[in-house]
Design a protein around this motif. Structure first.
Motif, PDB file in Angstrom:
ATOM      1  N   THR A  62       0.845  -1.193   0.000  1.00  0.00           N
ATOM      2  CA  THR A  62       0.000   0.000   0.000  1.00  0.00           C
ATOM      3  C   THR A  62       0.880   1.242   0.000  1.00  0.00           C
ATOM      4  OG1 THR A  62      -1.747  -1.127   1.226  1.00  0.00           O
ATOM      5  CG2 THR A  62      -1.780   1.276   1.266  1.00  0.00           C
ATOM      6  N   GLU A  63       0.573   2.150  -0.898  1.00  0.00           N
ATOM      7  CA  GLU A  63       1.198   3.475  -0.880  1.00  0.00           C
ATOM      8  C   GLU A  63       0.317   4.347   0.003  1.00  0.00           C
ATOM      9  OE1 GLU A  63       3.901   4.593  -2.453  1.00  0.00           O
ATOM     10  OE2 GLU A  63       4.262   3.261  -4.138  1.00  0.00           O
ATOM     11  N   HIS A  64       0.850   4.818   1.117  1.00  0.00           N
ATOM     12  CA  HIS A  64       0.153   5.780   1.977  1.00  0.00           C
ATOM     13  C   HIS A  64       1.130   6.936   2.143  1.00  0.00           C
ATOM     14  CE1 HIS A  64      -2.071   6.697   6.008  1.00  0.00           C
ATOM     15  NE2 HIS A  64      -2.415   7.524   5.041  1.00  0.00           N
ATOM     16  N   GLU A  65       0.950   7.941   1.279  1.00  0.00           N
ATOM     17  CA  GLU A  65       1.997   8.947   1.134  1.00  0.00           C
ATOM     18  C   GLU A  65       1.481  10.369   1.259  1.00  0.00           C
ATOM     19  OE1 GLU A  65       5.039   6.357  -1.576  1.00  0.00           O
ATOM     20  OE2 GLU A  65       3.849   7.844  -2.632  1.00  0.00           O
ATOM     21  N   LEU A  66       2.326  11.196   1.855  1.00  0.00           N
ATOM     22  CA  LEU A  66       2.139  12.629   1.798  1.00  0.00           C
ATOM     23  C   LEU A  66       3.030  13.064   0.640  1.00  0.00           C
ATOM     24  CD1 LEU A  66       1.898  15.108   4.719  1.00  0.00           C
ATOM     25  CD2 LEU A  66       2.791  15.738   2.477  1.00  0.00           C
ATOM     26  N   ASP A  67       2.397  13.300  -0.492  1.00  0.00           N
ATOM     27  CA  ASP A  67       3.095  13.490  -1.764  1.00  0.00           C
ATOM     28  C   ASP A  67       3.288  14.965  -2.084  1.00  0.00           C
ATOM     29  OD1 ASP A  67       4.266  12.389  -4.098  1.00  0.00           O
ATOM     30  OD2 ASP A  67       2.449  12.811  -5.221  1.00  0.00           O
ATOM     31  N   HIS A  68       4.536  15.343  -2.343  1.00  0.00           N
ATOM     32  CA  HIS A  68       4.887  16.702  -2.756  1.00  0.00           C
ATOM     33  C   HIS A  68       4.994  16.705  -4.280  1.00  0.00           C
ATOM     34  CE1 HIS A  68       5.859  18.239   1.293  1.00  0.00           C
ATOM     35  NE2 HIS A  68       6.043  16.957   1.527  1.00  0.00           N
ATOM     36  N   VAL A  69       4.116  17.444  -4.937  1.00  0.00           N
ATOM     37  CA  VAL A  69       4.067  17.464  -6.393  1.00  0.00           C
ATOM     38  C   VAL A  69       4.858  18.656  -6.915  1.00  0.00           C
ATOM     39  CG1 VAL A  69       2.555  17.532  -8.412  1.00  0.00           C
ATOM     40  CG2 VAL A  69       1.839  16.281  -6.352  1.00  0.00           C
ATOM     41  N   MET A  70       5.803  18.364  -7.819  1.00  0.00           N
ATOM     42  CA  MET A  70       6.698  19.383  -8.366  1.00  0.00           C
ATOM     43  C   MET A  70       6.580  19.443  -9.880  1.00  0.00           C
ATOM     44  SD  MET A  70      10.059  18.655  -6.041  1.00  0.00           S
ATOM     45  CE  MET A  70       9.781  16.979  -5.505  1.00  0.00           C
ATOM     46  N   ILE A  71       6.969  20.582 -10.429  1.00  0.00           N
ATOM     47  CA  ILE A  71       6.911  20.786 -11.879  1.00  0.00           C
ATOM     48  C   ILE A  71       8.223  21.400 -12.352  1.00  0.00           C
ATOM     49  CG2 ILE A  71       5.874  23.090 -11.695  1.00  0.00           C
ATOM     50  CD1 ILE A  71       4.153  22.347 -14.165  1.00  0.00           C
ATOM     51  N   GLY A  72       8.603  21.057 -13.576  1.00  0.00           N
ATOM     52  CA  GLY A  72       9.791  21.620 -14.207  1.00  0.00           C
ATOM     53  C   GLY A  72       9.587  21.647 -15.711  1.00  0.00           C
ATOM     54  N   THR A  73      10.551  22.242 -16.402  1.00  0.00           N
ATOM     55  CA  THR A  73      10.490  22.359 -17.857  1.00  0.00           C
ATOM     56  C   THR A  73      11.725  21.730 -18.475  1.00  0.00           C
ATOM     57  OG1 THR A  73       9.296  24.450 -17.625  1.00  0.00           O
ATOM     58  CG2 THR A  73      10.260  24.003 -19.772  1.00  0.00           C
ATOM     59  N   PHE A  74      11.521  21.011 -19.585  1.00  0.00           N
ATOM     60  CA  PHE A  74      12.620  20.382 -20.320  1.00  0.00           C
ATOM     61  C   PHE A  74      12.115  20.147 -21.728  1.00  0.00           C
ATOM     62  CE2 PHE A  74      15.387  16.632 -21.301  1.00  0.00           C
ATOM     63  CZ  PHE A  74      16.614  17.191 -20.989  1.00  0.00           C
ATOM     64  N   ASN A  75      12.968  20.332 -22.732  1.00  0.00           N
ATOM     65  CA  ASN A  75      12.517  20.234 -24.118  1.00  0.00           C
ATOM     66  C   ASN A  75      13.252  19.188 -24.948  1.00  0.00           C
ATOM     67  OD1 ASN A  75      10.408  22.386 -24.509  1.00  0.00           O
ATOM     68  ND2 ASN A  75      12.042  23.575 -23.548  1.00  0.00           N
ATOM     69  N   GLU A  76      14.092  18.404 -24.315  1.00  0.00           N
ATOM     70  CA  GLU A  76      14.878  17.425 -25.066  1.00  0.00           C
ATOM     71  C   GLU A  76      14.410  16.008 -24.753  1.00  0.00           C
ATOM     72  OE1 GLU A  76      19.069  18.320 -24.430  1.00  0.00           O
ATOM     73  OE2 GLU A  76      18.485  20.388 -24.026  1.00  0.00           O
TER      74      GLU A  76
END
Length: 177
Positions: free
Chosen positions: A110-124
């Motif tokens: 079971t995954e019981h997580e406090l999840d930190h969602v992050m975003i980034g940019t990449f074009n390759e």
């Protein structure tokens, strides 16, 4: 290879101890985790297909990368480390939000997580680690939303949960610009 510990947390994301990763997943104990979404300049998200030998959810599609922070490691440091380990590149990341979820798998974990969602940019193109990643692709978020509705069994349990929140977040923010 020594099994990694995860950081056990309370609902306020305050650390309360460490536990081996597999034990935390067997006991469904709340622990800290992160999920990274990489977008390109066209607004497409980079998805990865989990490697066929992963201990759960093999060959399913999911966000660019995800894992667990190590003791003493910031969310951003952890995200960058795992991007390099799985996808072969590093880019700047920003944390969007965090939330708690629980997902049970057929193998008893079971995954019981406090999840930190992050975003980034990449074009390759990434340089994927075949021990972690089977394949990858770019998809527009609206196409991902449609594909999850039509083919839910092709995506990881956590991705389906996280993607709804991520989609709402990026949709809300694009409406404000």
């Amino acid at each position: 290879m020594k099994e990694e510990n995860v950081i056990l947390v309370n609902e306020a994301d305050e650390p309360i101890g460490l536990m081996p990763k597999m034990e935390a997943h067997e006991k469904a104990v709340l622990h800290r985790a992160f999920s990274v979404f990489i977008l390109n300049d066209k607004g497409e998200a980079m998805l990865q297909q989990r490697a066929k030998d992963k201990y759960h959810s093999p060959l399913l599609w999911t966000n660019t990368c995800c894992s667990h922070q190590r003791d003493g490691e910031s969310n951003i440091e952890a995200g960058k480390r795992r991007l390099m380990e799985e996808m072969g590149f590093i880019t700047e990341l920003n944390e969007l939000f965090s939330f708690i979820y629980k997902a049970t798998f057929d193998n008893g974990l079971t995954e019981h997580e406090l999840d930190h969602v992050m975003i980034g940019t990449f074009n390759e193109a990434p340089t994927i680690n075949p021990e972690e990643v089977e394949d990858w692709k770019w998809m527009h978020p609206s196409d991902i939303k449609t594909d999850i509705a039509n083919n839910p069994d092709e995506y990881t349990a956590w991705f389906k949960i996280i993607f709804e929140r991520f989609y709402d977040h990026i949709s809300d923010n694009s409406n404000k610009s």
